[in-house]
Enzyme design. Structure first.
Site, PDB file in Angstrom:
ATOM      1  N   THR A 176      15.966  69.377  56.788  1.00 18.89           N
ATOM      2  CA  THR A 176      15.495  68.008  56.991  1.00 18.89           C
ATOM      3  C   THR A 176      15.859  67.721  58.436  1.00 18.89           C
ATOM      4  O   THR A 176      16.751  68.366  58.975  1.00 18.89           O
ATOM      5  CB  THR A 176      16.274  67.036  56.069  1.00 18.89           C
ATOM      6  OG1 THR A 176      15.838  67.204  54.726  1.00 18.89           O
ATOM      7  CG2 THR A 176      16.083  65.579  56.424  1.00 18.89           C
ATOM      8  N   VAL A 205      10.035  63.940  44.435  1.00 13.06           N
ATOM      9  CA  VAL A 205      10.211  62.978  45.526  1.00 13.06           C
ATOM     10  C   VAL A 205      11.545  63.245  46.224  1.00 13.06           C
ATOM     11  O   VAL A 205      12.586  63.364  45.576  1.00 13.06           O
ATOM     12  CB  VAL A 205      10.143  61.528  44.996  1.00 13.06           C
ATOM     13  CG1 VAL A 205      10.426  60.534  46.104  1.00 13.06           C
ATOM     14  CG2 VAL A 205       8.762  61.267  44.378  1.00 13.06           C
ATOM     15  N   THR A 225      20.991  64.947  54.920  1.00 13.16           N
ATOM     16  CA  THR A 225      20.270  66.210  54.746  1.00 13.16           C
ATOM     17  C   THR A 225      20.977  67.015  53.660  1.00 13.16           C
ATOM     18  O   THR A 225      22.169  66.830  53.423  1.00 13.16           O
ATOM     19  CB  THR A 225      20.212  67.005  56.062  1.00 13.16           C
ATOM     20  OG1 THR A 225      19.628  68.276  55.807  1.00 13.16           O
ATOM     21  CG2 THR A 225      21.586  67.227  56.682  1.00 13.16           C
ATOM     22  N   GLY A 226      20.244  67.895  52.999  1.00 12.25           N
ATOM     23  CA  GLY A 226      20.844  68.686  51.926  1.00 12.25           C
ATOM     24  C   GLY A 226      20.030  68.542  50.661  1.00 12.25           C
ATOM     25  O   GLY A 226      18.853  68.164  50.695  1.00 12.25           O
ATOM     26  N   ILE A 227      20.641  68.830  49.541  1.00 11.27           N
ATOM     27  CA  ILE A 227      19.928  68.749  48.254  1.00 11.27           C
ATOM     28  C   ILE A 227      19.621  67.281  47.941  1.00 11.27           C
ATOM     29  O   ILE A 227      20.536  66.478  47.715  1.00 11.27           O
ATOM     30  CB  ILE A 227      20.779  69.351  47.130  1.00 11.27           C
ATOM     31  CG1 ILE A 227      21.175  70.790  47.450  1.00 11.27           C
ATOM     32  CG2 ILE A 227      20.061  69.232  45.777  1.00 11.27           C
ATOM     33  CD1 ILE A 227      20.263  71.865  46.997  1.00 11.27           C
ATOM     34  N   GLY A 228      18.350  66.951  47.920  1.00  9.07           N
ATOM     35  CA  GLY A 228      17.938  65.559  47.760  1.00  9.07           C
ATOM     36  C   GLY A 228      18.478  64.920  46.491  1.00  9.07           C
ATOM     37  O   GLY A 228      18.895  63.760  46.494  1.00  9.07           O
TER      38      GLY A 228
HETATM   39  N1  GLY Z   1      16.936  66.405  51.645  1.00  8.68           N
HETATM   40  C1  GLY Z   1      15.639  66.904  51.553  1.00  8.68           C
HETATM   41  C2  GLY Z   1      15.131  67.031  50.192  1.00  8.68           C
HETATM   42  O1  GLY Z   1      15.885  67.324  49.262  1.00  8.68           O
HETATM   43  O2  GLY Z   1      13.973  66.851  49.995  1.00  8.68           O
END
Ligand code: GLY
Length: 312
Positions: A176, A205, A225-228
């Protein structure tokens, strides 16, 4: 007041090979030099953030705009959002395709009564703008998708940066881009843009177009940033901003939030500024690809060991 700036190009597992890290550092510093120069010339924070996001979206190395990762069906769908601290107004687009700079759409929506648009609404806006059709696909991202397809998409996320040696690495990484700026008038702004996790289900999303991943008010501004899904569960950006609003220092707000993140086994990172000019960054992932300008000097977080650090 003296402008401040911090940007990121993602977070994730360690960068393999010096070449990868040095190339990322060079890319980030180039953006810092350009955008900080604008802030010094009196450009407002919102404009500086848009410029920074455009530059990072245009760099195929990062997972946003050109160089975005592909979703499970082989399509690119990007998300971006923008928030200016004084106006305290959030705008964004979710899962938009065929556009060069998703952050431009978020910018246009700042002045619209409908400020967050998803796929077909965002496409309709592009048509109204007569925006040229643009394909953000790169050969490396296509190769990465083909490779993952053989493995039945068993990675949690795609590569944070598109480097040949990284793409073929075995560890999942998270990408990201984000920009946080404090201008000479003391106004904060933040923008975040992403190609998503990579290999995700259609319709998933991202946090990048939610206040969980991108949030600002008069007191502080944060880009994640990282796992959404982890960022959404912690409501990370809004949580840090609200903690600062309620009286914690930026460092304290980040330390408390990342302590909780560690406890909850989250995998993400964030960059932040407050209205006094304090700069902070934090990670629960192995690396954060971020760089900043303090007014006196540039620095970066590529070799950082601690979970959280700050400069007042
Ligand atoms: N942080 C980006 C996503 O998980 O989409």
């Amino acid at each position: 007041m003296e402008p401040k700036l911090i940007i990121h190009g993602g977070a994730g597992s360690s960068l393999k090979g010096k070449g990868g890290a040095e190339a990322v550092r060079k890319s980030l510093y180039k953006v810092i030099e350009d955008v900080y120069g604008k802030l010094l010339r009196g450009v407002p924070a919102r404009e500086a953030v848009i410029r920074g996001c455009q530059l990072l979206e245009d760099d195929p190395r990062f997972n946003a705009g050109t160089g975005s990762v592909l979703q499970s069906d082989g399509q690119i769908r990007m998300s971006a959002s923008l928030m200016e601290g004084k106006a305290m107004r959030f705008s964004g687009v979710i899962n938009v395709s065929r556009v060069k700079n998703p952050i431009d759409l978020a910018n246009i929506l700042q002045d619209s009564p409908d400020r967050v648009l998803s796929d077909c609404g965002a496409m309709e806006l592009l048509r109204e703008m007569n925006a040229p059709v643009y394909n953000p696909l790169t050969d490396l991202r296509l190769a990465e998708w083909m490779e993952e397809r053989q493995g039945n998409f068993n990675k949690t996320m795609a590569g944070v940066v598109a480097e040949r040696e990284l793409v073929t690495g075995s560890e999942a990484r998270r990408g990201t881009i984000g920009v946080v700026a404090l201008d000479s008038q003391g106004t904060l702004a933040v923008g975040t843009s992403t190609g998503g996790k990579g290999f995700e289900r259609i319709g998933r999303v991202s946090d990048s177009a939610m206040p969980a991943g991108n949030y600002a008010n008069r007191y502080a501004a944060v880009s994640c940033t990282g796992i959404g899904e982890d960022i959404i569960d912690e409501c990370l950006a809004a949580k840090v901003v609200i903690r600062v609003t309620d009286g914690l220092s930026l460092r304290e707000a980040m330390e408390r939030s990342f302590m909780e993140a560690r406890r909850n086994e989250r995998d993400f990172a964030a960059i932040a500024l407050d209205r006094t000019g304090a700069i902070a960054w934090g990670k629960s992932s192995q690396v954060l690809l971020a760089a900043y300008h303090t007014g006196e000097q540039m620095g970066d977080t590529l070799d950082m060991l601690d979970d959280v650090d700050a400069i007042n």
